[in-house]
Design an enzyme around this catalytic site. Structure first.
Site, PDB file in Angstrom:
ATOM      1  N   GLN A 175       0.881  -1.166   0.000  1.00 40.27           N
ATOM      2  CA  GLN A 175       0.000   0.000   0.000  1.00 40.27           C
ATOM      3  C   GLN A 175       0.919   1.216   0.000  1.00 40.27           C
ATOM      4  O   GLN A 175       1.397   1.624   1.053  1.00 40.27           O
ATOM      5  CB  GLN A 175      -0.926  -0.030   1.213  1.00 40.27           C
ATOM      6  CG  GLN A 175      -1.747  -1.316   1.337  1.00 40.27           C
ATOM      7  CD  GLN A 175      -2.857  -1.412   0.311  1.00 40.27           C
ATOM      8  OE1 GLN A 175      -3.604  -0.459   0.087  1.00 40.27           O
ATOM      9  NE2 GLN A 175      -2.981  -2.554  -0.359  1.00 40.27           N
ATOM     10  N   ALA A 215     -12.064   3.325   3.197  1.00 37.70           N
ATOM     11  CA  ALA A 215     -11.076   2.371   2.698  1.00 37.70           C
ATOM     12  C   ALA A 215     -10.131   3.028   1.692  1.00 37.70           C
ATOM     13  O   ALA A 215     -10.309   4.189   1.309  1.00 37.70           O
ATOM     14  CB  ALA A 215     -11.784   1.180   2.083  1.00 37.70           C
ATOM     15  N   HIS A 216      -9.178   2.252   1.223  1.00 36.95           N
ATOM     16  CA  HIS A 216      -8.148   2.782   0.311  1.00 36.95           C
ATOM     17  C   HIS A 216      -8.738   3.265  -1.012  1.00 36.95           C
ATOM     18  O   HIS A 216      -9.621   2.649  -1.571  1.00 36.95           O
ATOM     19  CB  HIS A 216      -7.031   1.782   0.055  1.00 36.95           C
ATOM     20  CG  HIS A 216      -7.434   0.368  -0.200  1.00 36.95           C
ATOM     21  ND1 HIS A 216      -6.516  -0.641  -0.332  1.00 36.95           N
ATOM     22  CD2 HIS A 216      -8.650  -0.209  -0.324  1.00 36.95           C
ATOM     23  CE1 HIS A 216      -7.148  -1.765  -0.543  1.00 36.95           C
ATOM     24  NE2 HIS A 216      -8.426  -1.541  -0.545  1.00 36.95           N
ATOM     25  N   ASN A 217      -8.177   4.380  -1.457  1.00 40.77           N
ATOM     26  CA  ASN A 217      -8.516   4.951  -2.764  1.00 40.77           C
ATOM     27  C   ASN A 217      -9.940   5.500  -2.878  1.00 40.77           C
ATOM     28  O   ASN A 217     -10.396   5.814  -3.976  1.00 40.77           O
ATOM     29  CB  ASN A 217      -8.281   3.931  -3.891  1.00 40.77           C
ATOM     30  CG  ASN A 217      -6.805   3.644  -4.099  1.00 40.77           C
ATOM     31  OD1 ASN A 217      -6.263   2.689  -3.548  1.00 40.77           O
ATOM     32  ND2 ASN A 217      -6.129   4.516  -4.845  1.00 40.77           N
TER      33      ASN A 217
END
Lengths: 344, 344, 344
Positions: free
Chosen positions: C198, C239-241
């Protein structure tokens, strides 16, 4: 280490089998080993009593085994309570520390009672008072003018914002955030959120226990209030101006929205959501994952579902939902028959 | 910086287009810039390949573009895996620190392995052991007798209560609370909650990663156990005496209630609730927001809904629910026709 | 302390009753005491105006009491906004500290603006920049190369991982974890999870407020982005992105899955789940506890339920569900009648 007969004396039980065996620990029935004492509480655990390696077993006075057993019984009225009373004897709680560790930060003028512990890296702001026997663990933060009662335990990494009040004999587990600003905004003409000042505080009464990472917001005005004897599980969210009545229990990951007033002795399951500005009567029970959107006026109401219904109604609806494919089939059959009839 | 042909070599791909272009970074396909390499993994991202500014694109061997493209293709068996393998090459992980920062608190007698980092304001209690190469970041707290294995990373502001055991090669993200007391009370005659001593611990096996603000409660007795290779997303709640089998994944904000035993290689979606005292077989899959209230005995079962049903059943029920207005209409029609028939 | 007429001047209101009474505090209408000013905003609080002990009450220009009242009215266009504007006058926010407390840890080369506060036990890593007037409270952790803008408040026990960027005028409440790794793995042939690096970061734009214990994951690649003016309530998971557009509001305990792109000015209720890789148009509104699994393309769409439907559809379905027992009864009746008809 105690003999079975010594244990039977402690829990006022009667022994079936050799009473002079030595017990040196407690275990769950499915993890029993030689020398350990277990208990049978839920009937779905009964199969384990025929295979357990435990030396002795607390069972109810009424229990009748369905097969031969290889373990000494101690018969009592309530095996669960008896077992719990033995936990503290076999595993006495570790003593809390006393004293102030050098690397802590304590502002001038803070009042600290006797037998208090303040751990390294704990930060105690101006105007705080910490009552007799309370413990402030490392990395905890108490904002300005926070008051902590007597014999209360603030675990590591807890944050209490300014003006928070915590009673006596409370346990605040790690990661709890008490008194951050409530989620209050008004929208301006450009659809931007303008913060409403949150100028109230949080009051936590005596004998409250908060699980890990619980969040309790300060009131917009006045106090968010957690009643005496309330117990909250991990990651419960309590919004601004909520009140929780005495002895109410809330299971993990539930959230109570702003200004809602929850009565005494309520039991709220896990992952429940309760909307703002409603009231729940004393002894209300809410099933897990429910969504409560209306006030409950009758004491002892049991609700479930989203939107939450009285349990009986909800069970009916859930049963019906499972019948939906069948209902559709019946509808098709009826339409076919009708068509035939109308043809004639 | 690598050329396209160098990259193709690394991922065992074949180049379509000029292979000597320089690639100096990686990017998502929709954020591509000149000099970057992207990948096409999901078909819903295909439209971007006709507009992307990236210089090169990893695509599958089978992919056939529907329009002309302005980007060099590197064809591989699995573009997603190929891209991930390049991530570490273009963005090598930053080295962890080594050494003990002066402002940390380490109790006497703590065992610390070689190449360990202990950050400022980290608090390591008596009896702790920290294995070779592990990293304890600032503001973390390890209670009495905590054991941390080798090459494990404890991020800032993590709390591990007494007797917690954490294996090798684990990553515990910030704000995790490991080993706080489970939510266990009995009610006395005055409807007050009497705390059941929570005397067990938490065991986390090797290769576990915990997201931010995860809460794992200690066992009442024995151990709450997180199996080898388990990965938990942010804010997951694991109650006392739960067991999670090897390689099981749990997405964000899910909660597992007390004494539930979850098998190996299960996949649990986000915001799921699982009741206490049940078992889930290996390879069970649970859809997001489900509520699981019964044991699952068959390996590989796929469940969804609240209460959770086998996926097929649940999809039927959801489809029917959307048909409910139509069902009611049909019912009205039938009743009207029947009335007519009976009039005759 | 102000007189009623001074207050009326401040809020541009007109007084009904004696205007020279002294007001020394504000209170909620149901908690009014002599000398306090309250307001009437929601009609369900109207009964309190006949019993309140407050000395004065902000009411709307149109309000007509149904019974005699014993309180001075100040009539204004919007009592709620008028009251909020008085909050800051009666309860001016406490001044933030300025200066660097000795027990903090600030790496060499960190850039610190004027009028900054850095509390004891705060840890500022190499490469950080802290803008003019920002406040870093005790026990906060800023990883390598974190940038904090101007006049931003980082509350106690916040963690910002490496490369995080936080804008101007933000408030990050306690326990927030910004920039921990996203939940990204691939499965190998042995069903083990292999971590996907990540390597992205989190960008938080200006005027953002995050509630307690919010978790925002770094992007796998690129940035997770929280738009200008966004407000997140306690324990929200991003969450990511993910991208959140300007001014979007998300209530407590909701979660947004990876790579989802949420528009501007959306309002998302509490305990909502949104799946990954979808887009929500500007001004989308999602009811509490909904599960959103599809993109929303039309601006201003209002959704509710799990799976979420347009509000109108969902209300119909919920109403029908309550009618299910009745539907079944009607079905039984029809079948009985049909049987009779067919007998003839």
């Amino acid at each position: 280490m105690l003999t079975i007969s010594e244990i039977a004396n402690l829990v006022k039980g009667t022994v079936e089998g050799p009473s002079d065996l030595i017990i040196n620990g407690l275990s769950k029935i499915e993890e029993g080993v030689k020398g350990s004492l277990s208990f049978l509480h839920r009937s779905d655990y009964e199969p384990f009593i025929y295979t357990t390696q435990s030396s002795a077993l607390l069972v109810s006075n009424e229990f009748i085994p369905q097969q031969p057993v290889n373990v000494v019984f101690i018969r009592v009225a309530n095996p669960y309570l008896a077992f719990n009373s033995l936990l503290e004897i076999f595993y006495p709680p570790s003593k809390h520390k006393i004293g102030i560790e050098k690397q802590s930060h304590i502002a001038e003028g803070v009042e600290v009672g006797v037998e208090v512990y303040i751990g390294a890296f704990a930060y105690i702001s101006e105007g705080c008072k910490i009552g007799k026997g309370s413990k402030i663990y490392p990395n905890a933060f108490l904002g300005k003018d926070v008051i902590v009662g007597e014999n209360t335990v603030i675990c590591p990494n807890v944050v209490v914002y300014q003006n928070g009040i915590i009673g006596n004999q409370c346990i605040i587990h790690s990661g709890c955030i008490i008194g951050s600003d409530g989620f209050g905004y008004t929208q301006n003409a450009e659809h931007q959120s303008v913060k409403i000042p949150q100028v109230g505080n949080v009051i936590i009464e005596d004998f409250v226990e908060l699980g890990s990472n619980v969040c309790i917001d300060r009131a917009t005005l006045g106090s968010t209030r957690i009643g005496r004897g309330v117990k909250l599980d991990n990651m419960v969210h309590i919004a601004h101006n909520v009140r929780l009545g005495e002895n109410t229990l809330v299971a993990a990951q539930s959230g109570i929205s702003g200004s809602t007033d929850i009565g005494k002795n309520c039991m709220i399951g896990g992952q429940v959501g309760v909307v703002g500005h409603i009231e729940l009567a004393d002894f209300t029970q809410i099933g897990a994952q429910s969504g409560v959107s209306k006030s409950v006026t009758e004491k002892g109401t049991v609700l479930r579902g989203a939107p939450a219904q009285p349990l009986r109604e909800q069970l009916k609806i859930e049963a019906m939902q499972r019948q939906l494919p069948d209902i559709l089939q019946r509808l098709n059959n009826i339409e076919a028959k009708l068509k035939e009839i109308l043809k004639k």
